[in-house]
Design a protein around this motif. Structure first.
Motif, PDB file in Angstrom:
ATOM      1  N   MET A   1       0.869  -1.194   0.000  1.00  0.00           N
ATOM      2  CA  MET A   1       0.000   0.000   0.000  1.00  0.00           C
ATOM      3  C   MET A   1       0.899   1.234   0.000  1.00  0.00           C
ATOM      4  SD  MET A   1      -3.251   1.040   0.233  1.00  0.00           S
ATOM      5  CE  MET A   1      -4.076  -0.393   0.887  1.00  0.00           C
ATOM      6  N   SER A   2       0.788   2.067  -0.999  1.00  0.00           N
ATOM      7  CA  SER A   2       1.653   3.230  -1.073  1.00  0.00           C
ATOM      8  C   SER A   2       1.158   4.344  -0.157  1.00  0.00           C
ATOM      9  CB  SER A   2       1.688   3.757  -2.522  1.00  0.00           C
ATOM     10  OG  SER A   2       0.406   4.157  -2.929  1.00  0.00           O
ATOM     11  N   LYS A   3       2.084   5.115   0.321  1.00  0.00           N
ATOM     12  CA  LYS A   3       1.786   6.242   1.203  1.00  0.00           C
ATOM     13  C   LYS A   3       1.170   7.390   0.413  1.00  0.00           C
ATOM     14  CE  LYS A   3       4.190   9.619   4.086  1.00  0.00           C
ATOM     15  NZ  LYS A   3       5.494   9.987   4.677  1.00  0.00           N
ATOM     16  N   CYS A   4       0.120   7.961   0.956  1.00  0.00           N
ATOM     17  CA  CYS A   4      -0.499   9.141   0.337  1.00  0.00           C
ATOM     18  C   CYS A   4       0.227  10.378   0.818  1.00  0.00           C
ATOM     19  CB  CYS A   4      -1.983   9.210   0.700  1.00  0.00           C
ATOM     20  SG  CYS A   4      -2.790  10.711   0.090  1.00  0.00           S
ATOM     21  N   GLY A 200     -12.259   0.104   0.563  1.00  0.00           N
ATOM     22  CA  GLY A 200     -12.036   0.664  -0.762  1.00  0.00           C
ATOM     23  C   GLY A 200     -12.227   2.157  -0.875  1.00  0.00           C
ATOM     24  N   GLU A 201     -12.273   2.861   0.237  1.00  0.00           N
ATOM     25  CA  GLU A 201     -12.495   4.317   0.179  1.00  0.00           C
ATOM     26  C   GLU A 201     -11.169   5.064   0.197  1.00  0.00           C
ATOM     27  OE1 GLU A 201     -15.873   6.219   2.193  1.00  0.00           O
ATOM     28  OE2 GLU A 201     -14.400   7.389   3.317  1.00  0.00           O
ATOM     29  N   LEU A 214      -7.668   5.870   4.143  1.00  0.00           N
ATOM     30  CA  LEU A 214      -6.771   4.785   3.769  1.00  0.00           C
ATOM     31  C   LEU A 214      -7.574   3.675   3.091  1.00  0.00           C
ATOM     32  CD1 LEU A 214      -3.971   3.403   3.902  1.00  0.00           C
ATOM     33  CD2 LEU A 214      -4.636   2.532   6.156  1.00  0.00           C
ATOM     34  N   ARG A 215      -7.196   3.344   1.868  1.00  0.00           N
ATOM     35  CA  ARG A 215      -7.936   2.332   1.109  1.00  0.00           C
ATOM     36  C   ARG A 215      -7.615   0.947   1.659  1.00  0.00           C
ATOM     37  NH1 ARG A 215      -8.555  -0.750  -3.621  1.00  0.00           N
ATOM     38  NH2 ARG A 215     -10.446  -0.167  -4.775  1.00  0.00           N
ATOM     39  N   LEU A 216      -8.619   0.302   2.210  1.00  0.00           N
ATOM     40  CA  LEU A 216      -8.465  -0.996   2.864  1.00  0.00           C
ATOM     41  C   LEU A 216      -9.325  -2.053   2.181  1.00  0.00           C
ATOM     42  CD1 LEU A 216      -8.904   0.231   6.546  1.00  0.00           C
ATOM     43  CD2 LEU A 216      -6.744  -0.539   5.539  1.00  0.00           C
ATOM     44  N   ASN A 217      -8.882  -3.301   2.280  1.00  0.00           N
ATOM     45  CA  ASN A 217      -9.741  -4.412   1.915  1.00  0.00           C
ATOM     46  C   ASN A 217      -9.904  -5.329   3.123  1.00  0.00           C
ATOM     47  OD1 ASN A 217      -7.519  -6.315   1.956  1.00  0.00           O
ATOM     48  ND2 ASN A 217      -6.915  -5.541  -0.075  1.00  0.00           N
ATOM     49  N   LYS A 218     -10.757  -6.315   3.005  1.00  0.00           N
ATOM     50  CA  LYS A 218     -11.055  -7.201   4.132  1.00  0.00           C
ATOM     51  C   LYS A 218      -9.791  -7.915   4.616  1.00  0.00           C
ATOM     52  CE  LYS A 218     -14.416 -10.812   5.438  1.00  0.00           C
ATOM     53  NZ  LYS A 218     -13.731 -12.105   5.544  1.00  0.00           N
ATOM     54  N   HIS A 219      -8.955  -8.331   3.687  1.00  0.00           N
ATOM     55  CA  HIS A 219      -7.733  -9.044   4.062  1.00  0.00           C
ATOM     56  C   HIS A 219      -6.806  -8.148   4.889  1.00  0.00           C
ATOM     57  CE1 HIS A 219      -4.453 -11.918   3.794  1.00  0.00           C
ATOM     58  NE2 HIS A 219      -3.673 -10.987   3.279  1.00  0.00           N
ATOM     59  N   ASP A 220      -6.670  -6.879   4.511  1.00  0.00           N
ATOM     60  CA  ASP A 220      -5.839  -5.939   5.277  1.00  0.00           C
ATOM     61  C   ASP A 220      -6.276  -5.906   6.742  1.00  0.00           C
ATOM     62  OD1 ASP A 220      -4.406  -5.074   3.003  1.00  0.00           O
ATOM     63  OD2 ASP A 220      -5.886  -3.502   2.578  1.00  0.00           O
ATOM     64  N   VAL A 248     -20.171  12.288  -2.312  1.00  0.00           N
ATOM     65  CA  VAL A 248     -19.522  12.646  -1.046  1.00  0.00           C
ATOM     66  C   VAL A 248     -18.448  11.655  -0.598  1.00  0.00           C
ATOM     67  CG1 VAL A 248     -21.478  13.993  -0.205  1.00  0.00           C
ATOM     68  CG2 VAL A 248     -21.357  11.532   0.306  1.00  0.00           C
ATOM     69  N   SER A 249     -18.329  10.513  -1.274  1.00  0.00           N
ATOM     70  CA  SER A 249     -17.299   9.540  -0.916  1.00  0.00           C
ATOM     71  C   SER A 249     -17.182   8.518  -2.036  1.00  0.00           C
ATOM     72  CB  SER A 249     -17.637   8.841   0.406  1.00  0.00           C
ATOM     73  OG  SER A 249     -18.830   8.076   0.281  1.00  0.00           O
ATOM     74  N   ASP A 250     -16.151   7.654  -1.942  1.00  0.00           N
ATOM     75  CA  ASP A 250     -15.968   6.647  -2.992  1.00  0.00           C
ATOM     76  C   ASP A 250     -15.836   5.242  -2.406  1.00  0.00           C
ATOM     77  OD1 ASP A 250     -13.441   6.916  -1.868  1.00  0.00           O
ATOM     78  OD2 ASP A 250     -12.367   6.865  -3.772  1.00  0.00           O
ATOM     79  N   PHE A 251     -16.486   4.988  -1.260  1.00  0.00           N
ATOM     80  CA  PHE A 251     -16.355   3.670  -0.638  1.00  0.00           C
ATOM     81  C   PHE A 251     -16.968   2.578  -1.507  1.00  0.00           C
ATOM     82  CE2 PHE A 251     -20.556   4.919   0.888  1.00  0.00           C
ATOM     83  CZ  PHE A 251     -21.261   3.724   0.946  1.00  0.00           C
ATOM     84  N   GLU A 252     -16.354   1.389  -1.424  1.00  0.00           N
ATOM     85  CA  GLU A 252     -16.863   0.230  -2.141  1.00  0.00           C
ATOM     86  C   GLU A 252     -17.825  -0.585  -1.288  1.00  0.00           C
ATOM     87  OE1 GLU A 252     -13.392  -1.905  -3.339  1.00  0.00           O
ATOM     88  OE2 GLU A 252     -12.736  -0.335  -4.748  1.00  0.00           O
TER      89      GLU A 252
END
Length: 264
Positions: A1-4, A200-201, A214-220, A248-252
């Motif tokens: 995961m790259s740093k923002c 995923g947001e 921070l873009r996260l998935n279930k495995h993270d 207002v957001s981009d969550f999956e």
């Protein structure tokens, strides 16, 4: 995961986060923001299922990263003797204190309170009174610290709740794992962690001000829980609807989980 490189950490919230606009846009009804269909309803239902029967109870509950909100502890408040609410932002903590003290111009939580009462067969006035009586402290917290409440040291809690906090406060996966370690240390052996968050947001907006996520998935998240020594009990996911229409957001997806710290 790259740093923002431009991640909006706590100091940015202190200066730019509009607490009142956030609550009015995302919590003025139990459905939440119209672009995030059933986001809040899902969370309230999951929290009710965890707490309303009274199977999870104890002396101390800590809500880490409350924001300016009180909804995360509504179903729990009658089952714990002492509740601590917390946030990094001074403005967020002030809004909570204004509501607890019934000050003029405080935020209106009645629609959300009423929804929880209808789910659980409770009286709105009784629930509101119980919460205001059992919240003993509203503290500054910083989940980037090993002890989020430094310089205070809190007694080990029976339950730690955190909602939409770690992914907004942690700029990368190592920071997220360290923050989860800090929350785990707040729990007594056998204590319960209840977490609400997004998958995923990368951003959300309050008015037109953009905040990082921070873009996260279930495995993270499962790996972070395992690394912190927590035993995962349930992990519920609600996929986003009509993502292309969300301004207002981009969550999956949104998620709710419970996990336990091992007993001694």
């Amino acid at each position: 995961m790259s740093k923002c490189m431009n991640f909006t950490e706590g100091e940015f919230y202190q200066e730019h986060f509009d607490s009142r606009a956030y609550v009015k846009k995302f919590y003025s009804s139990p459905r939440g923001h119209p672009d995030e269909n059933n986001f809040l309803t899902f969370f309230l239902k999951c929290l009710s299922r965890v707490f309303s029967a009274g199977e999870n109870k104890g002396r101390m509950l800590i809500d880490v990263g409350s924001g300016p909100t009180i909804h995360s502890v509504l179903s729990a408040c009658q089952h714990y003797d002492e509740i601590v609410l917390s946030d990094f932002s001074d403005g967020n903590r002030r809004e909570i204190e204004k509501w607890l003290e019934n000050q003029d111009g405080c935020l209106d939580w009645k629609p959300v309170l009423q929804h929880v009462c209808e789910m659980e067969g409770k009286s709105l006035s009784d629930l509101e009174a119980a919460l205001k009586q059992r919240v003993k402290k509203v503290l500054k917290c910083d989940v980037r610290l090993e002890n989020p409440f430094y310089p205070h040291t809190l007694e080990p809690a029976d339950c730690v709740v955190t909602s939409l906090c770690l992914e907004a406060a942690c700029k990368d996966i190592p920071s997220y794992c360290r923050a989860l370690d800090g929350l785990t240390k707040l729990l007594r052996p056998g204590g319960l962690l209840v977490m609400i968050g997004v998958l995923g947001e990368t951003f959300y907006k309050v008015n037109e001000q953009r905040f990082s996520c921070l873009r996260l998935n279930k495995h993270d998240i499962e790996e972070a829980l395992q690394s912190s020594g927590l035993s995962l009990h349930e992990f519920n996911i609600l996929p986003a609807e009509d993502r292309e229409d969300n301004s207002v957001s981009d969550f999956e997806a949104v998620f709710h989980l419970t996990a336990r710290k091992p007993s001694d």
